[in-house]
Every structure is written in structure tokens, then in C-alpha cells.
Design a protein around this motif. Structure first.
Motif, PDB file in Angstrom:
ATOM      1  N   GLU A  26      -0.183   8.733  12.943  1.00 46.77           N
ATOM      2  CA  GLU A  26      -0.670   9.627  11.880  1.00 46.77           C
ATOM      3  C   GLU A  26       0.450   9.954  10.902  1.00 46.77           C
ATOM      4  OE1 GLU A  26      -3.741  11.618  11.329  1.00 46.77           O
ATOM      5  OE2 GLU A  26      -4.541   9.880  12.373  1.00 46.77           O
ATOM      6  N   LEU A  27       1.623  10.142  11.455  1.00 43.98           N
ATOM      7  CA  LEU A  27       2.780  10.490  10.635  1.00 43.98           C
ATOM      8  C   LEU A  27       3.118   9.338   9.680  1.00 43.98           C
ATOM      9  CD1 LEU A  27       4.923  12.630  10.167  1.00 43.98           C
ATOM     10  CD2 LEU A  27       6.142  11.794  12.187  1.00 43.98           C
ATOM     11  N   ARG A  28       3.182   8.135  10.216  1.00 41.47           N
ATOM     12  CA  ARG A  28       3.475   6.976   9.363  1.00 41.47           C
ATOM     13  C   ARG A  28       2.384   6.790   8.310  1.00 41.47           C
ATOM     14  NH1 ARG A  28       5.113   4.700  14.324  1.00 41.47           N
ATOM     15  NH2 ARG A  28       3.052   3.783  14.554  1.00 41.47           N
ATOM     16  N   GLY A  60       0.475   9.052   7.094  1.00 40.57           N
ATOM     17  CA  GLY A  60       0.581  10.139   6.126  1.00 40.57           C
ATOM     18  C   GLY A  60       1.661   9.871   5.087  1.00 40.57           C
ATOM     19  N   LEU A  61       2.785   9.335   5.528  1.00 42.04           N
ATOM     20  CA  LEU A  61       3.863   9.005   4.590  1.00 42.04           C
ATOM     21  C   LEU A  61       3.432   7.906   3.625  1.00 42.04           C
ATOM     22  CD1 LEU A  61       7.070   9.055   6.848  1.00 42.04           C
ATOM     23  CD2 LEU A  61       6.552  10.590   4.952  1.00 42.04           C
ATOM     24  N   LEU A  62       2.813   6.865   4.170  1.00 44.14           N
ATOM     25  CA  LEU A  62       2.414   5.736   3.322  1.00 44.14           C
ATOM     26  C   LEU A  62       1.245   6.094   2.421  1.00 44.14           C
ATOM     27  CD1 LEU A  62       2.811   2.773   5.850  1.00 44.14           C
ATOM     28  CD2 LEU A  62       4.375   3.459   4.027  1.00 44.14           C
ATOM     29  N   GLN A  71       0.988   8.425   0.478  1.00 40.41           N
ATOM     30  CA  GLN A  71       1.476   8.807  -0.853  1.00 40.41           C
ATOM     31  C   GLN A  71       1.291   7.686  -1.863  1.00 40.41           C
ATOM     32  OE1 GLN A  71       5.556  10.690  -0.765  1.00 40.41           O
ATOM     33  NE2 GLN A  71       5.364  10.020   1.349  1.00 40.41           N
TER      34      GLN A  71
END
Lengths: 326, 326
Positions: A275-277, A279-281, A283
Motif C-alpha cells: 500500500e505504501l509503495r 501510495g507513493l507511485l 502521485q
């Protein structure tokens, strides 16, 4: 508190359907609401069973028979499908509910059809969140079905307590081209169609796979006699009770040994990182970012900027001055 | 201006070596310096040739013979290796320079040994940047060697002007288990060891592959008679001039048709996107971020937070409040 939460916890099917539609949505406001809803769910647990099998092995018929048997034992059963490609084969063209007509009318069962199109990453999140919704809605068993190809098996294995591979009886000693990787993930191999003319072939296929499974590396989360191969018949119902008993025995062993909880913990941690990765991508999917990327991409293609220089500039714009360096 | 830039442009080998060491480094200050150095390089072009082949086909001997032939024609040749795994097989245990002893002592040639260990993503950046350094240093041909397994072929094909597959003569009509995907990437298949006792087998292998290549889909960047299969002998040198002539003919055709430039532009755009994604994800490698991720990961594993909730919180900390939603 979300309006859907209480009716969902009360087990209202309509609330569950609407909550799943919510987690399937990619709209920003829906995503925020879905994240909050998931965070507010009570901590109920269902047994999560992954079921893989190539088209033609009788997966729908198996789920229909197996699911019905479980409901007759008083268990509430949810059926989800993981299939990243929108093109599904065989009987599923008619839709998941039509494939499992009896189960779909069963008040103890809930079948969620596959969304028409989705990417693997999106499918993973949707399915994980849908499992949580089904658990909160009081389902005891969640069956997660996948076609026996590609990466979807790995994905399903990463969200299940138990992974089952359904196969058709095969003549001779050839092992149906089942990928070794999928075999290694299986806790239980069920050879379907063990009835009528195919009974002898099915039994031989079980013996072949039992032999193959013995050659595979044992995993610490398996008791001595697992993984196992068993014959079943979705048509006559033979072997379904035995298959369920084996599943329960395996899960009981894993609960006692601590592997059940440690696997769930590792899965949750893995999901957090994914989820974190994502979320970053994510953008990069915003319209103004896409426009800027296209502009810089043109400059790179024209040789006016280096790829690294353009990336550096874009990361600056995104407020990540030092990200490329660090 | 970077101290390395002028000696690099002047073609000083020591400056080139040091610049490559710089782009191989993951240290933040080195990364910043490398990005600036790459951006400052003059726009010189070499012919970038990818060369794939499984161990045992005589890749080192081929590069030694082919590279030496090119230097005898007055061309400066750089040899790079792409291999994401540190465990290299066969003769390469002795090191790349030992494998190509003659070429490594040739003042017109530059051989860069594989770094001892690296991940696929890191290898991609290192190799792309090293190619640019070699071009800036005035090399005319950059040979990028890869072992014929895994994803490294795709990676090399994405950074080359021309992709060559080296094969050994094979008895019968079996096609050496070469993956279809790799065959489809090849512009030229060279069947090595076309000498002595193996000459007839090599010719038959060429005919087999020529037949197979005809069945593969034509690509718009290919003239009518490509991809081609040819016999070569790295030992006698037979066929090497013909292979080079074919490579030049293909590149001339692609330059005239505009495919050469459009492919390079697309490759640069692809590289930009890859750098951008890597830069965003690099945030997660910072020590204080890793510590926070571990803390949140523990809370997720213990069931105190949902994976999505923890990801959301982490993205907030990274200053990306809306990223998960968007």
C-alpha cells in the motif's frame, strides 16, 4: 461512523455489496472513505481458502458443491474471484452468479462477481479489503478463486490461510503441466471428477501428485503429512467432507503451532508495504503530474535533457529534492 | 565542472573507469555528482550492440575476436556486462578481463568487469549511465553482454540499437530451448563454432533458426530480410566480417527510416519514467523512514492498525497527505 458500518456488521448483504463497490472504486473520495471504513471494522476472522485451477477442471461446480456443504453445516460462505484479466474463459462468460446458481440463491452464501476489468495491483487491494469486509459481515469461510495461470496464484496465496489446487484426472504419468511454483504453494491438491468412468484415472492422478508432492520441499508451516492429494467429485459430492476435514486439521495444526498467526501477521506487514509503495507511485497518476511528465518526457526524447536530469527535476517538483540521491 | 569531465571527453581510460565507479556507487553524494556528470556529457553516439547467449556458446571468445576485428578497422570498442546475479558461470569466474585477455590489452578497447553484486534495477541504471560515459569518451561501439537467462535480456534490449543472440550448433531440429521472447528480440542470430567438425551442424542450425525466424512476427523497425541467422566462428574468424556488415546494413536502414532515432527517443523516455519511480520509492530506503516503517509494520502485524491505515499514516509523514487517495 460510516453509515455502512453497522448494517455491514449486522450481516446485511446489501450493505456488504455496497461496501465492496466502495473499495472497488478508484475515486479519491471513495478511497478515503474505504480506508476509514476498513480501519473501523471489528476484528472478526474467517478461514480464508485460496482455490486455483485451470478452466475445465470444474471449479465452479466444485465451489457450488463444497460451498453448499459448508452452509449445510451452518457456516456462512463468501466466494470472491481474483482474475486480473477481464477476459475470463469458459462458463464464466455467463457471470459468476450464473456459474454457481444454487449457491447464489443460498441465504448463507455470498458470491461477488469479478469486476469487469482491473489491474493486478488494484485486484490485490480490492480482494484484500473485500476479504476484511466479508469477515466483518460475519462470514466463516471466504473462498478466493483464481484461474490457474500467471501471477494471480502468488497474489492469492499471499492473502489466504490455506491454498488449494483443483485438478482434473489426467491419463498417464504426465503432470498436466502444472507449474512447479503453483504446486509448491498448494497445501492440498484436489483431483476433481473422481466419479464414473474417470474414477480410476482420478485415483491414479492422485497417486501421481502424492508422489510429486513428496519430492517438493517441506515447509515449516506444514505438519508431516502435508501437502496432500485427494480425490473429490463435485458432481456426486464424494470426498468433499474428507477435503474439508483435512483443511480443518491443517488449520488446527497451524493455529496450535503459531504458524497461523505469524503468517497472518507477515501478510498484513506485506500488504502495508504494498500500500505504501502504491501510495507513493500514485502521485504520478495525478493529472497535473502526468502533464508535467509528458512535457519532460518530450524534452528527454528530443535529447534536450538527460533521463536522470528530468527525473531529478520532476522529483523536485514533487517536493522530493533529495529523493533521487537518497 | 566536474574534474572527471574533460579527461573523460579526452578519452582517458582512467577517467572513464573512475566515472563508472562513480555511477556504480549508491552513496547519496556520489549519486548527485553522477547525475550532474551525466547531464554535462557531450552528445556523442556509439553503436550500442546487445549480445546474449547462454554459458558455453563461446561468448567471451566471440567478443574477443569480434572486438579485435573492429579495433583493426580503427573503431574504439567498449565491452560491458549485464548480469544481475553475482554468481557468474563458467570461465567468467576468472573475471571479465581474463576471459578476454587480448582485447583487454588492446588500447582501442575498454572492458568493464561486472560489479560483484547488484540488483536488476541498479544494474539497469549503472549500465545505461556507463553506456553514456563510454559514448562521451569517444567509443564507437559499445557491446553489452548478457547471459541468456531471465529478465536481463529485456533490460539490455531496452538500451541497445541492435540485439544479437549467440548460439551453439545444435544437433537435430530442436531449437536449444531458446525462449521465444528472446528469439523475438533478436535482430541477428549468430551460430558460433561454425568450424571443423561442427561446421555442418552449425549450418543446419542456421537453417533451422532461419526457418523459425520467418515464423516470428516482423517488426516495423526491420527491413524485409531481418531478423537473420548467420554462421560464425570466433576461433577461425569466419563470418565475423559478414556479421558486422549485416549489423551495419540494419543500422543504416533504421537510420534512414527514422526507426533508429525514434527507438532511442522511446528508450530515453522509458529510462526517465524508471528513474522517476525509483526516485519516489528511494524515500523508503532512508534510515529514519525505515525505522518508522518497522514500527508501523509491527503495529500492523500485531493487529493494532490496518495495513491501509498504517500506509496512510506513513504517507502523511512523508508529506504526501493526499497520495493514497489520489
Amino acid at each position: 461512523m460510516d453509515d455502512l458500518l453497522q448494517p455491514l456488521i449486522d450481516g446485511q448483504r446489501r450493505a456488504l455489496s455496497r461496501a465492496i463497490t466502495l473499495v472497488e472504486s478508484t475515486r479519491p473520495d471513495h478511497r478515503i472513505r474505504a480506508t476509514a471504513l476498513i480501519a473501523a471494522l471489528p476484528d472478526r476472522q474467517a478461514l480464508r481458502i485460496g482455490l486455483s485451477g485451470t478452466p475445465g477442471v470444474g471449479k465452479s461446480t466444485f465451489i457450488e458443491a463444497f460451498g453448499t456443504m459448508l452452509t449445510e453445516q451452518g457456516l456462512r460462505v463468501a466466494v470472491l474471484a481474483v482474475d486480473p484479466s477481464s477476459a475470463r474463459s469458459g462458463g464464466s462468460i455467463l457471470g459468476d452468479k450464473t456459474r454457481m446458481e444454487m449457491l447464489s440463491r443460498n441465504p448463507m452464501a455470498f458470491i461477488r462477481p469479478t469486476p469487469s476489468s482491473a489491474q493486478l495491483g488494484g485486484v490485490a487491494r480490492r480482494t484484500r479489503e473485500t476479504i476484511r469486509l466479508c469477515e466483518a459481515a460475519g462470514y466463516d469461510v471466504v473462498l478466493i478463486e483464481t484461474v490457474g495461470v500467471g501471477q494471480s496464484e502468488t497474489l492469492v496465496a499471499e492473502m489466504c490461510d490455506l491454498f488449494t489446487l483443483l485438478l482434473a484426472p489426467a491419463g498417464g504419468d504426465e503432470l498436466q503441466g502444472v507449474k512447479r511454483g503453483i504446486m509448491e504453494m498448494a497445501d492440498l491438491i484436489l483431483v476433481n471428477k473422481a466419479d464414473g468412468d474417470l474414477l480410476a484415472t482420478a485415483r491414479r492422478t492422485v497417486a501421481d501428485y502424492a508422489g510429486a508432492l513428496r519430492l517438493l520441499r517441506k515447509r515449516p508451516q506444514d505438519p508431516g503429512d502435508f501437502p496432500k492429494a485427494l480425490p473429490v467429485s463435485a458432481v456426486t459430492g464424494d470426498g468433499l467432507d474428507k477435503a474439508w476435514a483435512e483443511m480443518q486439521a491443517l488449520i488446527a495444526w497451524r493455529r496450535d503451532s503459531g504458524h497461523f498467526d505469524s503468517t497472518r501477521a507477515a501478510q498484513a506487514r506485506h500488504w502495508f508495504h504494498a500500500e505504501l509503495r502504491a501510495g507513493l507511485l500514485a502521485q504520478l497518476d495525478q493529472p497535473h503530474v502526468r502533464a508535467e511528465m509528458a512535457r519532460l518526457g518530450d524534452a528527454v526524447a528530443a535529447g534536450q535533457m538527460t533521463p536522470g536530469g528530468a527525473a531529478s527535476q520532476m522529483l523536485d517538483r514533487l517536493g522530493r529534492t533529495s529523493a533521487l540521491a537518497e
